[in-house]
Structure formats: structure tokens, C-alpha cells
Design an enzyme around this catalytic site. Sequence first.
Site, PDB file in Angstrom:
ATOM      1  N   THR A  40       0.693  -1.264   0.167  1.00  0.00           N
ATOM      2  CA  THR A  40      -0.056   0.151  -0.475  1.00  0.00           C
ATOM      3  C   THR A  40       0.599   1.377  -0.042  1.00  0.00           C
ATOM      4  O   THR A  40       1.829   1.489   0.687  1.00  0.00           O
ATOM      5  CB  THR A  40      -0.837   0.145   1.051  1.00  0.00           C
TER       6      THR A  40
ATOM      7  N   TRP B 239       2.359   4.535   1.226  1.00  0.00           N
ATOM      8  CA  TRP B 239       1.826   6.028   1.606  1.00  0.00           C
ATOM      9  C   TRP B 239       2.121   7.146   1.389  1.00  0.00           C
ATOM     10  O   TRP B 239       2.377   7.200   0.298  1.00  0.00           O
ATOM     11  CB  TRP B 239       3.147   5.677   2.106  1.00  0.00           C
TER      12      TRP B 239
ATOM     13  N   ASP C  68     -15.540  -3.622  10.858  1.00  0.00           N
ATOM     14  CA  ASP C  68     -14.475  -3.127  11.745  1.00  0.00           C
ATOM     15  C   ASP C  68     -14.175  -2.194  11.636  1.00  0.00           C
ATOM     16  O   ASP C  68     -12.875  -1.268  11.767  1.00  0.00           O
ATOM     17  CB  ASP C  68     -13.515  -4.293  12.094  1.00  0.00           C
TER      18      ASP C  68
ATOM     19  N   GLU D 262     -10.615   8.129   8.797  1.00  0.00           N
ATOM     20  CA  GLU D 262      -9.280   9.420   8.435  1.00  0.00           C
ATOM     21  C   GLU D 262      -9.816   9.939   8.093  1.00  0.00           C
ATOM     22  O   GLU D 262     -10.234   9.711   6.729  1.00  0.00           O
ATOM     23  CB  GLU D 262      -7.171   9.023   8.808  1.00  0.00           C
TER      24      GLU D 262
ATOM     25  N   ASP E 298      -7.947   1.356   6.279  1.00  0.00           N
ATOM     26  CA  ASP E 298      -7.694   0.123   7.128  1.00  0.00           C
ATOM     27  C   ASP E 298      -9.188  -1.062   7.167  1.00  0.00           C
ATOM     28  O   ASP E 298      -9.616  -0.701   7.374  1.00  0.00           O
ATOM     29  CB  ASP E 298      -7.970   0.328   8.702  1.00  0.00           C
TER      30      ASP E 298
END
Length: 380
Positions: free
Chosen positions: A193, A195, A260, A265, A280
Site C-alpha cells: 500500500t 504511503w 471493523d 481518517e 484499514d
Amino acid sequence: MKLKQRVVLLAILLVIFIFTKVFLIDNLDTSAANREDQRAFHRMMAGLRVELTPKLDHTLQSPWEIAAQWVVPREVYPEETPELGAIMHAMATKKIIKADVGYKGTQLKALLILEGGQKVVFKPKRILGFRRAPLVVGRFVNLRTEIKPVATEQLLSTFLTAGNNTCFYGKCYYCRETEPACADGDMMEGSVTLWLPDVWPLQKHRHPWGRTYREGKLARWEYDESYCDAVKKTSPYDSGPRLLDIIDTAVFDYLIGNADRHHYESFQDDEGASMLILLDNAKSFGNPSLDERSILAPLYQCCIIRVSTWNRLNYLKNGVLKSALHSAMAHDPISPVLSEPHLDAMDQRLLSVLATVKQCTDQFGMDTVLVEDRMPLSHL
């Protein structure tokens, strides 16, 4: 024209108007906005098969510089991305120059630095892609030759051997030495992934429909039918796009089986204007036979959804979603990525989402449920 004739004519015109309005919304292809959605959908379908190639048109820029310039408040990468294949190729092949334990969280991950200084997160056997999520690509990594020689002492201390397999357990909330992630020999399959650029700092928020994770204790949304009304009165959900982002995310999470989403963010100091970033998704694609309907609580409690989202969901029914995913993952290094049962499950869950929206429109009407929100993506 006599009064009676005028009344009959007006009644006929009213019926035609109502029928036409419903027909337009149901068929998704007549208004200017819906036609643009349809064109965008066809562009997306045509560009799904992204071949990983090292060729870059911008020879003076690295793939990392190009990807960093894509990020804006409402998307991580643009709709049309001719350099996408080259950037994903770099993510899947560039030399690993440093490896460390992943950032804090519940799932095992490793932080890698690729040649050129780009940070990526390596997760064993997980992959997702979404325009509100950082770019993700599959990658095979040799733990013995690519990771261990450049690993920090902290990461290296978690390596062990199980039979003929190289393993590591990293550092995370649920990471245990007794439950390491093991390669097949030395080769481990996973996802990388990208950044996000440091110039876009992130702010963490508690999800309004998060679970308590305490046995016997329900969250308010699990028993209060008017919960959404309370959410609408609190910042940043009282104005701007954030609540609609929450509902988009609920649909996304339901399709992939991710129950979950306790936090999320956004970009820092955005006052609710920037997108909800999908970072996530590690709990997704678990049991394809299990549909956790409570994931859709933001949708069926608020009974609103973006028109553009509704259009896209309709375009994807009748097996189109499964076909699109097949195409999108065809050139990934770890193809086929998802099993057939998971692909079939998403097609079935899509029908459940559409049925949920229909229940809302039957109760409140389309004008209330379908919200027009086409904020310019490149700036605010």
C-alpha cells in the site's frame, strides 16, 4: 378549452411528469448528471485492465513524485491515470532498501522503504483498491533475501523458522509469537500500500457507528432508531459531505464484509470537507457466506445516499460487479486475488444494498433519499 378539459389535461400531464421522473431515476440515463455518471462508469470499465509496465511518459519525474501530486482533498488519485500502471509496477518491483515493523494497529504489517525513498506498507495476503484509498498492488516478497538483509533489529527479532518456512510476527495489538505469518519457503504473498505524502497529515476520528467491542454492551446506534437524527446535529456531520462519505463507506464495507470500521481518517484541519480515507480494511473478505447487515446501519438509519453512488451501484448489478473485479485484478502480480465465492458474495450483497435503498425510497420518496452531491474533486 373548457375547464373540465383543462383539468383532465393537467391531470394527464401530472401523471406523465411523475411517471417520467420515476422512470428517469430508475433508468439512470436521462438527466445530464446521470448521463455523466454513465460516461464515467464506461470510462472506468474501459480502464480496468491496468497492465503493470515500467514505462513512464514523464521521464523527469519518479513514479513516487507523480503519485504524490495526485492527492487532493476529495481523492487519492484521479479518474484518468495513464501513469497508474507504471506506478503500480514500481510498487510491485522496486528494490526494498529498508524494512521495519509496521505502524501500530491490530493487524500484522511491515513498513518498507522502496528504492527512491517511497514508504509502503506490506500486509500478508490482503489487497483492496478504492479511489478514496491509497493505491494497493499485490507483491511476492522473499523474506530471506529482500527483507532480512535490510530489516531493523526490532523487525528482525520477530523472525523465526517453522519447518522449512521463514516466518515473522511483527509488532501489533494482536501479534503473537505463537501465531506468526509464514512464507511458502521464503516467498510471501501480500499487498503493498502506497504511503500518503507527508504534506497531507491525517486526523483520526471515532466512527459514529462504531461498535463497543464489549460483551453485553451495545452502542447507541444498535438500539436507538432515531440515532441518525442525533448524528446529523453534531459536527462534522451537520453539514458538508462527511455523512454521505460515511454512508458510501458503509456500502463499501458491506460489500467486502468489513465490520471493523471503529475509526476513520481524514486530512487534518479540513473542517469536514475532505474525504473519508479508507486506510484499514484488513478484516474484509473473511467468510463469504456471512452477510453482516448491521454494517449498513448508516444507510438504513439515515436513508440517504448520493445519486452518483446509487447510479454506480445500479450499473454494477446483474453480474457486472464480478466481471469488473475479474478485469481489475487480471494483471495483478498475485492474481486472481479473490476467490470465486467472495466475488459471488459481493454480487449478492450488492442486491441487498439496492433493496435497502428501495425500502428507503418506498418510505420517504426518492427526492429525500437520493441526495445530489457533486462537489468538485480537484479543489474546495
